[in-house]
Write a protein that holds these residues in place. Structure first.
Motif, PDB file in Angstrom:
ATOM      1  N   LYS A 120      68.385  34.300  24.009  1.00 45.88           N
ATOM      2  CA  LYS A 120      69.311  34.433  25.132  1.00 45.88           C
ATOM      3  C   LYS A 120      68.715  35.305  26.223  1.00 45.88           C
ATOM      4  O   LYS A 120      68.815  34.991  27.406  1.00 45.88           O
ATOM      5  CB  LYS A 120      70.648  35.028  24.660  1.00 45.88           C
ATOM      6  CG  LYS A 120      71.535  34.045  23.941  1.00 45.88           C
ATOM      7  CD  LYS A 120      72.843  34.676  23.563  1.00 45.88           C
ATOM      8  CE  LYS A 120      73.727  33.701  22.811  1.00 45.88           C
ATOM      9  NZ  LYS A 120      74.986  34.324  22.367  1.00 45.88           N
ATOM     10  N   ALA A 121      68.078  36.411  25.820  1.00 50.96           N
ATOM     11  CA  ALA A 121      67.470  37.311  26.806  1.00 50.96           C
ATOM     12  C   ALA A 121      66.340  36.613  27.541  1.00 50.96           C
ATOM     13  O   ALA A 121      66.213  36.742  28.772  1.00 50.96           O
ATOM     14  CB  ALA A 121      66.962  38.576  26.117  1.00 50.96           C
ATOM     15  N   THR A 122      65.543  35.854  26.825  1.00 51.54           N
ATOM     16  CA  THR A 122      64.434  35.127  27.452  1.00 51.54           C
ATOM     17  C   THR A 122      64.961  34.085  28.427  1.00 51.54           C
ATOM     18  O   THR A 122      64.437  33.958  29.546  1.00 51.54           O
ATOM     19  CB  THR A 122      63.567  34.444  26.378  1.00 51.54           C
ATOM     20  OG1 THR A 122      63.095  35.434  25.468  1.00 51.54           O
ATOM     21  CG2 THR A 122      62.390  33.718  26.980  1.00 51.54           C
ATOM     22  N   ALA A 123      65.979  33.361  28.042  1.00 48.72           N
ATOM     23  CA  ALA A 123      66.552  32.341  28.920  1.00 48.72           C
ATOM     24  C   ALA A 123      67.131  32.982  30.179  1.00 48.72           C
ATOM     25  O   ALA A 123      66.980  32.441  31.290  1.00 48.72           O
ATOM     26  CB  ALA A 123      67.634  31.553  28.190  1.00 48.72           C
ATOM     27  N   GLN A 124      67.765  34.133  30.016  1.00 44.74           N
ATOM     28  CA  GLN A 124      68.343  34.823  31.165  1.00 44.74           C
ATOM     29  C   GLN A 124      67.238  35.296  32.116  1.00 44.74           C
ATOM     30  O   GLN A 124      67.341  35.133  33.328  1.00 44.74           O
ATOM     31  CB  GLN A 124      69.174  36.007  30.688  1.00 44.74           C
ATOM     32  CG  GLN A 124      70.007  36.650  31.767  1.00 44.74           C
ATOM     33  CD  GLN A 124      70.907  37.746  31.216  1.00 44.74           C
ATOM     34  OE1 GLN A 124      70.701  38.228  30.113  1.00 44.74           O
ATOM     35  NE2 GLN A 124      71.888  38.131  31.995  1.00 44.74           N
ATOM     36  N   LYS A 125      66.157  35.854  31.561  1.00 44.17           N
ATOM     37  CA  LYS A 125      65.040  36.294  32.395  1.00 44.17           C
ATOM     38  C   LYS A 125      64.415  35.117  33.139  1.00 44.17           C
ATOM     39  O   LYS A 125      64.074  35.224  34.317  1.00 44.17           O
ATOM     40  CB  LYS A 125      63.961  36.969  31.539  1.00 44.17           C
ATOM     41  CG  LYS A 125      64.282  38.375  31.149  1.00 44.17           C
ATOM     42  CD  LYS A 125      63.143  38.971  30.349  1.00 44.17           C
ATOM     43  CE  LYS A 125      63.469  40.359  29.861  1.00 44.17           C
ATOM     44  NZ  LYS A 125      62.390  40.901  29.023  1.00 44.17           N
ATOM     45  N   GLN A 126      64.280  33.989  32.450  1.00 40.94           N
ATOM     46  CA  GLN A 126      63.702  32.808  33.082  1.00 40.94           C
ATOM     47  C   GLN A 126      64.587  32.299  34.220  1.00 40.94           C
ATOM     48  O   GLN A 126      64.096  31.878  35.267  1.00 40.94           O
ATOM     49  CB  GLN A 126      63.487  31.703  32.051  1.00 40.94           C
ATOM     50  CG  GLN A 126      62.321  31.960  31.128  1.00 40.94           C
ATOM     51  CD  GLN A 126      62.176  30.890  30.065  1.00 40.94           C
ATOM     52  OE1 GLN A 126      63.080  30.106  29.832  1.00 40.94           O
ATOM     53  NE2 GLN A 126      61.023  30.880  29.404  1.00 40.94           N
ATOM     54  N   ALA A 127      65.906  32.338  34.031  1.00 34.51           N
ATOM     55  CA  ALA A 127      66.822  31.887  35.071  1.00 34.51           C
ATOM     56  C   ALA A 127      66.737  32.798  36.298  1.00 34.51           C
ATOM     57  O   ALA A 127      66.733  32.318  37.440  1.00 34.51           O
ATOM     58  CB  ALA A 127      68.252  31.854  34.540  1.00 34.51           C
ATOM     59  N   ILE A 128      66.641  34.094  36.077  1.00 35.22           N
ATOM     60  CA  ILE A 128      66.525  35.044  37.185  1.00 35.22           C
ATOM     61  C   ILE A 128      65.223  34.814  37.945  1.00 35.22           C
ATOM     62  O   ILE A 128      65.199  34.790  39.178  1.00 35.22           O
ATOM     63  CB  ILE A 128      66.617  36.492  36.659  1.00 35.22           C
ATOM     64  CG1 ILE A 128      68.041  36.781  36.181  1.00 35.22           C
ATOM     65  CG2 ILE A 128      66.189  37.498  37.718  1.00 35.22           C
ATOM     66  CD1 ILE A 128      68.186  38.085  35.422  1.00 35.22           C
ATOM     67  N   GLU A 129      64.130  34.639  37.196  1.00 33.20           N
ATOM     68  CA  GLU A 129      62.830  34.410  37.823  1.00 33.20           C
ATOM     69  C   GLU A 129      62.812  33.106  38.611  1.00 33.20           C
ATOM     70  O   GLU A 129      62.257  33.032  39.712  1.00 33.20           O
ATOM     71  CB  GLU A 129      61.730  34.399  36.756  1.00 33.20           C
ATOM     72  CG  GLU A 129      60.342  34.192  37.282  1.00 33.20           C
ATOM     73  CD  GLU A 129      59.867  35.295  38.205  1.00 33.20           C
ATOM     74  OE1 GLU A 129      58.994  35.013  39.050  1.00 33.20           O
ATOM     75  OE2 GLU A 129      60.370  36.427  38.103  1.00 33.20           O
ATOM     76  N   LYS A 130      63.448  32.073  38.076  1.00 33.85           N
ATOM     77  CA  LYS A 130      63.492  30.786  38.765  1.00 33.85           C
ATOM     78  C   LYS A 130      64.282  30.910  40.070  1.00 33.85           C
ATOM     79  O   LYS A 130      63.877  30.375  41.105  1.00 33.85           O
ATOM     80  CB  LYS A 130      64.129  29.727  37.867  1.00 33.85           C
ATOM     81  CG  LYS A 130      64.146  28.346  38.484  1.00 33.85           C
ATOM     82  CD  LYS A 130      64.681  27.318  37.542  1.00 33.85           C
ATOM     83  CE  LYS A 130      64.661  25.938  38.168  1.00 33.85           C
ATOM     84  NZ  LYS A 130      65.195  24.921  37.290  1.00 33.85           N
ATOM     85  N   ALA A 131      65.406  31.619  40.017  1.00 31.92           N
ATOM     86  CA  ALA A 131      66.205  31.818  41.224  1.00 31.92           C
ATOM     87  C   ALA A 131      65.413  32.614  42.256  1.00 31.92           C
ATOM     88  O   ALA A 131      65.457  32.310  43.461  1.00 31.92           O
ATOM     89  CB  ALA A 131      67.498  32.539  40.887  1.00 31.92           C
ATOM     90  N   ARG A 132      64.654  33.597  41.820  1.00 37.05           N
ATOM     91  CA  ARG A 132      63.840  34.401  42.733  1.00 37.05           C
ATOM     92  C   ARG A 132      62.775  33.538  43.406  1.00 37.05           C
ATOM     93  O   ARG A 132      62.555  33.615  44.614  1.00 37.05           O
ATOM     94  CB  ARG A 132      63.186  35.558  41.978  1.00 37.05           C
ATOM     95  CG  ARG A 132      62.495  36.571  42.883  1.00 37.05           C
ATOM     96  CD  ARG A 132      61.784  37.638  42.086  1.00 37.05           C
ATOM     97  NE  ARG A 132      60.625  37.127  41.364  1.00 37.05           N
ATOM     98  CZ  ARG A 132      59.454  36.809  41.933  1.00 37.05           C
ATOM     99  NH1 ARG A 132      59.297  36.914  43.217  1.00 37.05           N
ATOM    100  NH2 ARG A 132      58.458  36.370  41.198  1.00 37.05           N
TER     101      ARG A 132
END
Length: 134
Positions: free
Chosen positions: A87-99
Motif C-alpha cells: 500500500k505504501a509503495t502504491a501510494q508513493k508511486q501515485a504521488i510521483e506519477k501526479a508530480r
C-alpha cells in the motif's frame, strides 16, 4: 518450542501491527504428509485466521503444535507487513506519477514537439491529390 525472548518479540511485533489475540481464530487440523503415522494421528497443523481482515495462514512445518503456532503467527505478521508495504509503495508511486504529470515541460521538449508536428503536417500535405491546391 520457541524461547521466551522470541515469543516476547513476536508479541511486540503483533502489537505494533495491531494484531490482537482476540481477533485471531485458531484451529488445529490433523496433519498430513511425510512423517509416518504419528503426524497423521495428531492435530499438529495450525490454521490461523485474522477475523477483521480475513487473512489466513496454515502451518505444518514442525511436528510440534507449539512451534507451529509460533510459526503461523509469524507468517501472519509477514503477510500484514507485506500488505502495508504494498500500500505504501502504491501510494508513493501515485504521488510521483501526479508530480511528473503536473510538471512543466522543458523548452527543448516543447520545441521538439512543435518540430515533430510540423514534419507531420508536411508529410500529410504531400498526401493530397494533385488538383487540390489551396
Amino acid at each position: 518450542m520457541s524461547s521466551p525472548e522470541k515469543q516476547a518479540a513476536l508479541e511486540e511485533r503483533m502489537a505494533r501491527l495491531g494484531i490482537e489475540e482476540e481477533d485471531l481464530h485458531e484451529s488445529f487440523i490433523l496433519g498430513s504428509g511425510s512423517g509416518g503415522q504419528k503426524i497423521n494421528k495428531t492435530n499438529s497443523c495450525v490454521f490461523l485466521k485474522h477475523l477483521p481482515s480475513g487473512l489466513q495462514t496454515k502451518c505444518q512445518e514442525s511436528r510440534s503444535r507449539e512451534t507451529n503456532r509460533y510459526l503461523a503467527r509469524e507468517a501472519l505478521c509477514d503477510a500484514f507487513e507485506g500488505i502495508k508495504r504494498d500500500k505504501a509503495t502504491a501510494q508513493k508511486q501515485a504521488i510521483e506519477k501526479a508530480r511528473r504529470t503536473n510538471r512543466k515541460r522543458s523548452r527543448r521538449s516543447k520545441q521538439r514537439s512543435v518540430a515533430e508536428k510540423r514534419q507531420l503536417s508536411e508529410k500529410k500535405s504531400l498526401r493530397r491529390t494533385p488538383g487540390q491546391d489551396e
